[in-house]
Motif scaffolding. Structure first.
Motif, PDB file in Angstrom:
ATOM      1  N   GLY A 103     -16.248  43.693 -32.335  1.00  0.00           N
ATOM      2  CA  GLY A 103     -15.861  43.912 -33.713  1.00  0.00           C
ATOM      3  C   GLY A 103     -16.217  45.270 -34.263  1.00  0.00           C
ATOM      4  O   GLY A 103     -16.217  45.465 -35.481  1.00  0.00           O
ATOM      5  N   ASN A 104     -16.512  46.211 -33.397  1.00  0.00           N
ATOM      6  CA  ASN A 104     -16.997  47.507 -33.848  1.00  0.00           C
ATOM      7  C   ASN A 104     -16.601  48.547 -32.809  1.00  0.00           C
ATOM      8  O   ASN A 104     -16.422  48.222 -31.631  1.00  0.00           O
ATOM      9  N   GLY A 105     -16.460  49.805 -33.211  1.00  0.00           N
ATOM     10  CA  GLY A 105     -16.133  50.824 -32.225  1.00  0.00           C
ATOM     11  C   GLY A 105     -16.047  52.202 -32.833  1.00  0.00           C
ATOM     12  O   GLY A 105     -16.344  52.421 -34.012  1.00  0.00           O
ATOM     13  N   GLY A 106     -15.629  53.137 -32.012  1.00  0.00           N
ATOM     14  CA  GLY A 106     -15.475  54.510 -32.465  1.00  0.00           C
ATOM     15  C   GLY A 106     -14.675  55.303 -31.454  1.00  0.00           C
ATOM     16  O   GLY A 106     -14.494  54.882 -30.306  1.00  0.00           O
ATOM     17  N   THR A 107     -14.193  56.444 -31.887  1.00  0.00           N
ATOM     18  CA  THR A 107     -13.458  57.331 -30.996  1.00  0.00           C
ATOM     19  C   THR A 107     -13.503  58.739 -31.574  1.00  0.00           C
ATOM     20  O   THR A 107     -13.964  58.948 -32.701  1.00  0.00           O
ATOM     21  N   MET A 108     -13.038  59.690 -30.813  1.00  0.00           N
ATOM     22  CA  MET A 108     -12.897  61.044 -31.327  1.00  0.00           C
ATOM     23  C   MET A 108     -11.587  61.145 -32.096  1.00  0.00           C
ATOM     24  O   MET A 108     -10.557  60.622 -31.667  1.00  0.00           O
ATOM     25  N   ARG A 109     -11.606  61.805 -33.227  1.00  0.00           N
ATOM     26  CA  ARG A 109     -10.386  61.941 -34.029  1.00  0.00           C
ATOM     27  C   ARG A 109      -9.233  62.585 -33.257  1.00  0.00           C
ATOM     28  O   ARG A 109      -8.089  62.132 -33.364  1.00  0.00           O
ATOM     29  N   PRO A 110      -9.479  63.638 -32.485  1.00  0.00           N
ATOM     30  CA  PRO A 110      -8.356  64.217 -31.731  1.00  0.00           C
ATOM     31  C   PRO A 110      -7.733  63.231 -30.740  1.00  0.00           C
ATOM     32  O   PRO A 110      -6.521  63.292 -30.500  1.00  0.00           O
ATOM     33  N   LEU A 111      -8.526  62.322 -30.172  1.00  0.00           N
ATOM     34  CA  LEU A 111      -7.961  61.326 -29.263  1.00  0.00           C
ATOM     35  C   LEU A 111      -7.018  60.400 -30.014  1.00  0.00           C
ATOM     36  O   LEU A 111      -5.892  60.141 -29.568  1.00  0.00           O
ATOM     37  N   LEU A 112      -7.447  59.879 -31.161  1.00  0.00           N
ATOM     38  CA  LEU A 112      -6.603  58.985 -31.939  1.00  0.00           C
ATOM     39  C   LEU A 112      -5.334  59.702 -32.384  1.00  0.00           C
ATOM     40  O   LEU A 112      -4.230  59.134 -32.330  1.00  0.00           O
ATOM     41  N   ALA A 113      -5.472  60.952 -32.796  1.00  0.00           N
ATOM     42  CA  ALA A 113      -4.294  61.723 -33.203  1.00  0.00           C
ATOM     43  C   ALA A 113      -3.332  61.896 -32.031  1.00  0.00           C
ATOM     44  O   ALA A 113      -2.108  61.789 -32.197  1.00  0.00           O
ATOM     45  N   ARG A 114      -3.864  62.145 -30.838  1.00  0.00           N
ATOM     46  CA  ARG A 114      -3.002  62.326 -29.671  1.00  0.00           C
ATOM     47  C   ARG A 114      -2.258  61.049 -29.313  1.00  0.00           C
ATOM     48  O   ARG A 114      -1.052  61.062 -29.021  1.00  0.00           O
ATOM     49  N   LEU A 115      -2.971  59.915 -29.346  1.00  0.00           N
ATOM     50  CA  LEU A 115      -2.324  58.644 -29.013  1.00  0.00           C
ATOM     51  C   LEU A 115      -1.182  58.340 -29.977  1.00  0.00           C
ATOM     52  O   LEU A 115      -0.103  57.890 -29.569  1.00  0.00           O
ATOM     53  N   LEU A 116      -1.403  58.585 -31.277  1.00  0.00           N
ATOM     54  CA  LEU A 116      -0.360  58.336 -32.262  1.00  0.00           C
ATOM     55  C   LEU A 116       0.792  59.330 -32.116  1.00  0.00           C
ATOM     56  O   LEU A 116       1.969  58.946 -32.203  1.00  0.00           O
ATOM     57  N   ALA A 117       0.476  60.597 -31.887  1.00  0.00           N
ATOM     58  CA  ALA A 117       1.528  61.603 -31.754  1.00  0.00           C
ATOM     59  C   ALA A 117       2.405  61.315 -30.539  1.00  0.00           C
ATOM     60  O   ALA A 117       3.636  61.503 -30.586  1.00  0.00           O
ATOM     61  N   GLU A 118       1.800  60.851 -29.457  1.00  0.00           N
ATOM     62  CA  GLU A 118       2.592  60.499 -28.267  1.00  0.00           C
ATOM     63  C   GLU A 118       3.557  59.365 -28.576  1.00  0.00           C
ATOM     64  O   GLU A 118       4.699  59.364 -28.107  1.00  0.00           O
ATOM     65  N   LYS A 119       3.109  58.387 -29.372  1.00  0.00           N
ATOM     66  CA  LYS A 119       3.985  57.290 -29.765  1.00  0.00           C
ATOM     67  C   LYS A 119       5.116  57.779 -30.677  1.00  0.00           C
ATOM     68  O   LYS A 119       6.261  57.333 -30.560  1.00  0.00           O
ATOM     69  N   VAL A 120       4.777  58.661 -31.605  1.00  0.00           N
ATOM     70  CA  VAL A 120       5.793  59.219 -32.491  1.00  0.00           C
ATOM     71  C   VAL A 120       6.899  59.878 -31.676  1.00  0.00           C
ATOM     72  O   VAL A 120       8.105  59.652 -31.904  1.00  0.00           O
ATOM     73  N   ARG A 121       6.513  60.700 -30.724  1.00  0.00           N
ATOM     74  CA  ARG A 121       7.486  61.384 -29.885  1.00  0.00           C
ATOM     75  C   ARG A 121       8.278  60.392 -29.043  1.00  0.00           C
ATOM     76  O   ARG A 121       9.506  60.498 -28.910  1.00  0.00           O
ATOM     77  N   ALA A 122       7.565  59.404 -28.466  1.00  0.00           N
ATOM     78  CA  ALA A 122       8.222  58.427 -27.590  1.00  0.00           C
ATOM     79  C   ALA A 122       9.248  57.586 -28.335  1.00  0.00           C
ATOM     80  O   ALA A 122      10.270  57.180 -27.759  1.00  0.00           O
ATOM     81  N   GLU A 123       9.004  57.317 -29.615  1.00  0.00           N
ATOM     82  CA  GLU A 123       9.937  56.514 -30.402  1.00  0.00           C
ATOM     83  C   GLU A 123      11.169  57.305 -30.833  1.00  0.00           C
ATOM     84  O   GLU A 123      12.137  56.732 -31.326  1.00  0.00           O
ATOM     85  N   GLY A 124      11.131  58.626 -30.661  1.00  0.00           N
ATOM     86  CA  GLY A 124      12.290  59.436 -31.017  1.00  0.00           C
ATOM     87  C   GLY A 124      12.312  59.921 -32.447  1.00  0.00           C
ATOM     88  O   GLY A 124      13.380  60.288 -32.967  1.00  0.00           O
ATOM     89  N   VAL A 125      11.160  59.958 -33.100  1.00  0.00           N
ATOM     90  CA  VAL A 125      11.079  60.491 -34.464  1.00  0.00           C
ATOM     91  C   VAL A 125      11.356  61.996 -34.429  1.00  0.00           C
ATOM     92  O   VAL A 125      10.883  62.707 -33.541  1.00  0.00           O
ATOM     93  N   ASN A 126      12.112  62.486 -35.395  1.00  0.00           N
ATOM     94  CA  ASN A 126      12.357  63.918 -35.518  1.00  0.00           C
ATOM     95  C   ASN A 126      11.175  64.568 -36.232  1.00  0.00           C
ATOM     96  O   ASN A 126      10.970  64.356 -37.430  1.00  0.00           O
ATOM     97  N   VAL A 127      10.364  65.322 -35.498  1.00  0.00           N
ATOM     98  CA  VAL A 127       9.150  65.926 -36.032  1.00  0.00           C
ATOM     99  C   VAL A 127       9.406  67.392 -36.358  1.00  0.00           C
ATOM    100  O   VAL A 127       9.890  68.152 -35.511  1.00  0.00           O
TER     101      VAL A 127
END
Length: 375
Positions: free
Chosen positions: A100-124
């Motif tokens: 029920g608890n955790g942590g991560t580096m902000r750049p890692l979370l940003a990278r994971l989300l950005a990869e999904k954004v690109r993979a879904e075909g969003v126009n960035v």
């Protein structure tokens, strides 16, 4: 999409904005995402997460990536002067089989989300922002800094605490409020002696350590500061070491000795904002920090912003028209986000001497329990 949103613009490429772009694109919407930073960078060091965030990660499709590189644990330990455990606060498990608890580096979370954004075909579109928003019954016409214009069925303002969208369309909105505290953050080697998140309470200071990977942890230190003063970057290392020296804890003394230029020290005054409802006007809606910026006392700011994106997409998919969808979004989000902002603000007051440690622990436990409930 039932609410007849065929084309949407997301302004802001932070966590909330990226999540909104992902969910809207999956719902069949043509999505543009504009981010003013040409490098699409994530600022800060580590980020603490509670169990409800893992539910959001699963929905967004980034849970496996987080599990591979982030860190998870159970509970929060309140430690005494010699590192003895004074109390253990439970952190409810929300995703079956996960702590029920955790942590991560902000750049890692940003990278994971950005990869999904690109993979879904969003126009960035990076290095761009808006210059004006003209809302009408038929569409929002948006002008951009590159001189172009475009029409959208929906505009999502996800541009953070100092939102330009909010400033443009909600000129009467309250300004961010300084809460009398500032937070210091640094990345440190993971202490083998700490199995989970630990906190030390001191006079006008609170320190904590949360793990963010198999090898690293994230130090946070909250300091009472009656005025919002600037701290020069060149003095921050020495200042943080001096603050840690006020704790007798052997663990914190070891941490202080190991701090250096490599520690990614970040200093930030703590501010909060809760925009009165509604968070939507015509075809424009605010999410994340643009609508409800909280202090980090409940480790829930990122989570409730990501939740906004999921709920918004759900309500747009289930409603017959846009006004109904946005009203339903507001109804589902108001109380949960209000609770996080106001309870976090109350924790800041208690830590500044306006309450008891018993109330502090009780409020943390109650809020964590509420956040474990469905969104």
């Amino acid at each position: 999409m039932n609410a007849k949103v065929r084309r949407a613009l997301v302004i802001g490429g932070g966590f909330s904005g990226m999540a909104a772009a992902i969910q809207l694109k999956r719902a069949g919407v043509d999505v543009d995402l504009v981010e003013i930073d040409p490098g699409w960078r994530s600022y800060g060091a580590g980020i603490s997460l509670n169990g409800g965030t893992f539910r959001v990660f699963r929905t967004l499709g980034i849970l496996d990536g987080f599990r591979a590189e982030g860190a998870m644990s159970d509970g929060v330990e309140i430690r005494g002067p010699q590192d003895q455990i004074l109390a253990s606060l439970p952190t409810p498990s929300v995703v079956e089989g996960m702590p029920g608890n955790g942590g991560t580096m902000r750049p890692l979370l940003a990278r994971l989300l950005a990869e999904k954004v690109r993979a879904e075909g969003v126009n960035v579109r990076l290095g761009a922002s808006f210059t004006g928003i003209e809302d009408s019954a038929d569409a929002c016409r948006v002008g951009f800094t590159d001189g172009t214009t475009a029409d959208y069925d929906l505009v999502v303002g996800a541009d953070g605490l100092y939102s330009a969208v909010r400033r443009t369309l909600w000129p009467e909105a309250p300004k961010p409020r300084y809460v009398g505290q500032a937070v210091w953050r640094a990345v440190i080697p993971r202490p083998a002696s700490l199995p989970t998140t630990a906190m030390w309470m001191g006079p006008k200071l609170k320190a904590g350590i949360n793990h963010v990977s198999a090898a690293q942890s994230y130090l946070f230190l909250t300091e009472d500061r009656p005025t919002n003063d600037h701290v020069p970057v060149e003095t921050q290392l020495a200042t943080l070491k001096a603050l840690l020296a006020r704790f007798p804890s052997p663990t914190l003394k070891t941490v202080a000795e190991g701090l250096g230029e490599h520690s990614q020290i970040v200093y930030r005054p703590l501010e909060q904002l809760l925009l009165p409802a509604p968070w939507h006007k015509g075809r424009v809606v605010l999410i994340g920090d643009a609508a409800h910026a909280t202090t980090p006392h409940m480790a829930a700011g990122a989570m409730i912003g990501l939740e906004d994106a999921i709920v918004l997409a759900e309500e747009l998919a289930g409603a017959d028209n846009l006004p109904t969808a946005l009203a339903a979004f507001q109804q589902r989000r108001w109380e949960r986000c209000r609770m996080v902002v106001e309870n976090s603000g109350r924790l800041a007051e208690i830590e500044q001497g306006h309450g008891t440690q018993e109330e502090h622990s009780r409020l943390m436990g109650m809020t964590l329990g509420a956040l474990a409930q469905p969104i």
